[in-house]
Write an enzyme that holds these catalytic residues in place. Structure first.
Site, PDB file in Angstrom:
ATOM      1  N   GLU A 156       0.829  -1.207   0.000  1.00 55.16           N
ATOM      2  CA  GLU A 156       0.000   0.000   0.000  1.00 55.16           C
ATOM      3  C   GLU A 156       0.863   1.257   0.000  1.00 55.16           C
ATOM      4  O   GLU A 156       1.646   1.479   0.929  1.00 55.16           O
ATOM      5  CB  GLU A 156      -0.908   0.042   1.228  1.00 55.16           C
ATOM      6  CG  GLU A 156      -1.761   1.312   1.268  1.00 55.16           C
ATOM      7  CD  GLU A 156      -2.503   1.508   2.577  1.00 55.16           C
ATOM      8  OE1 GLU A 156      -3.417   2.348   2.624  1.00 55.16           O
ATOM      9  OE2 GLU A 156      -2.152   0.835   3.566  1.00 55.16           O
ATOM     10  N   GLU A 255     -11.812   3.002   5.656  1.00 55.18           N
ATOM     11  CA  GLU A 255     -10.722   3.376   6.550  1.00 55.18           C
ATOM     12  C   GLU A 255     -10.739   4.894   6.718  1.00 55.18           C
ATOM     13  O   GLU A 255      -9.941   5.621   6.127  1.00 55.18           O
ATOM     14  CB  GLU A 255      -9.371   2.901   6.004  1.00 55.18           C
ATOM     15  CG  GLU A 255      -8.235   3.112   7.002  1.00 55.18           C
ATOM     16  CD  GLU A 255      -6.899   2.595   6.517  1.00 55.18           C
ATOM     17  OE1 GLU A 255      -6.649   1.392   6.668  1.00 55.18           O
ATOM     18  OE2 GLU A 255      -6.120   3.405   5.976  1.00 55.18           O
TER      19      GLU A 255
END
Length: 288
Positions: A156, A255
């Site tokens: 990520e 998130e």
């Protein structure tokens, strides 16, 4: 096909201190999947039991961060920490298998304190590639037997303009180039649109270009990192339609930091389900 959303339990329901309680709250809100960072303090059997009671699947976990007191936030690209990364990876794989989680975010980590990013970039990339190949080989040795599903490793990019100035992996272009060099089909891109917008923008073209690499998506509004329908730069109804048109079948992780009560802030999700003719939880009204 409608999108599937997962509740990030490291961010949502912060009023509840324990992961099992947050998981149950996510289930009550309609989520059928959840994700979290490294679940410190929650044994795998407890989380699995809570997930089974709630009817929620754990779909993403991180590798351990390393030593937070020393400023570490992942180890996969940190020179000299290969042994610690592999030890943490083994623990993450064991935990993921125990809770039935198919994806593990292999955290790259930060540029070491006192070093210049440009000066260590080459060494960090070499370390990252070496550790990713090791991780891919380990993940390929056996998946989640009961579910007959392989384990997938994810990388990520995290922006270094707002969130983490020292994080090594910053853009999806950098991540894609590294994945190309690693050459392992069980490693994919974890694309958080919050970080991607801050670093590069051009989300439509980037989603289309890098779509074959994407194994997981996360969302939050920019710049506040709150609910998708809060004021900000991103047009999430358009993004959701784009992901549907591209045929995205993975999970979309929520998130973000709720501006207030988590449940009250989920109006955007309830509106999405209603606009797709779905009932609470994202299931078809005709399926009942």
């Amino acid at each position: 096909m409608s999108l599937r959303f997962s509740a990030n339990l490291s961010w949502l329901f912060p009023e509840l201190p324990e992961l099992p309680a947050r998981l149950e709250a996510a289930a009550a809100a309609g989520f059928r999947a959840a994700e979290a960072a490294w679940p410190a303090g929650c044994p795998a059997p407890a989380l699995r039991a809570a997930a089974e009671r709630a009817g929620v699947r754990i779909v993403l976990l991180n590798t351990p961060p390393g030593d937070p007191e020393a400023g570490e936030m992942g180890l996969a690209a940190v020179p000299g920490r290969q042994a610690a990364f592999r030890q943490g990876l083994a623990a993450a794989v064991q935990y993921a298998k125990a809770v039935g989680c198919p994806r593990i975010h292999l955290m790259a980590g930060r540029v070491p304190l006192g070093t210049d990013r440009a000066a260590v970039a080459g060494k960090m990339e070499t370390t990252f590639i070496e550790n990713l190949r090791y991780a891919a080989d380990l993940l390929a040795q056996g998946g989640i037997t009961v579910l007959q599903e392989d384990l997938t490793g994810l990388v990520e990019p995290i922006n270094n303009r707002i969130t983490d100035p020292r994080y090594y992996l910053n853009t999806l272009h950098q991540a894609a180039a590294i994945l190309e060099k690693v050459e392992r089909p069980n490693l994919k891109l974890q694309l958080d649109l919050f970080h991607c917008q801050i670093m590069d923008g051009n989300l439509s073209r980037n989603l289309e270009t890098y779509f074959p690499l994407i194994g997981h998506i996360q969302i939050a509004q920019v710049p506040g990192r709150h609910e998708p329908d809060s004021p900000g730069e991103l047009n999430f109804p358009y993004i959701f339609e784009l992901l549907e048109s591209l045929g995205y079948t993975g999970y979309v992780g929520c998130e973000y930091a709720p501006k207030g009560d988590t449940l009250e802030g989920l109006g955007w999700l309830r509106s999405y389900w209603e606009s797709r003719g779905l009932q609470h939880g994202g299931t078809s009204k005709t399926a009942e």
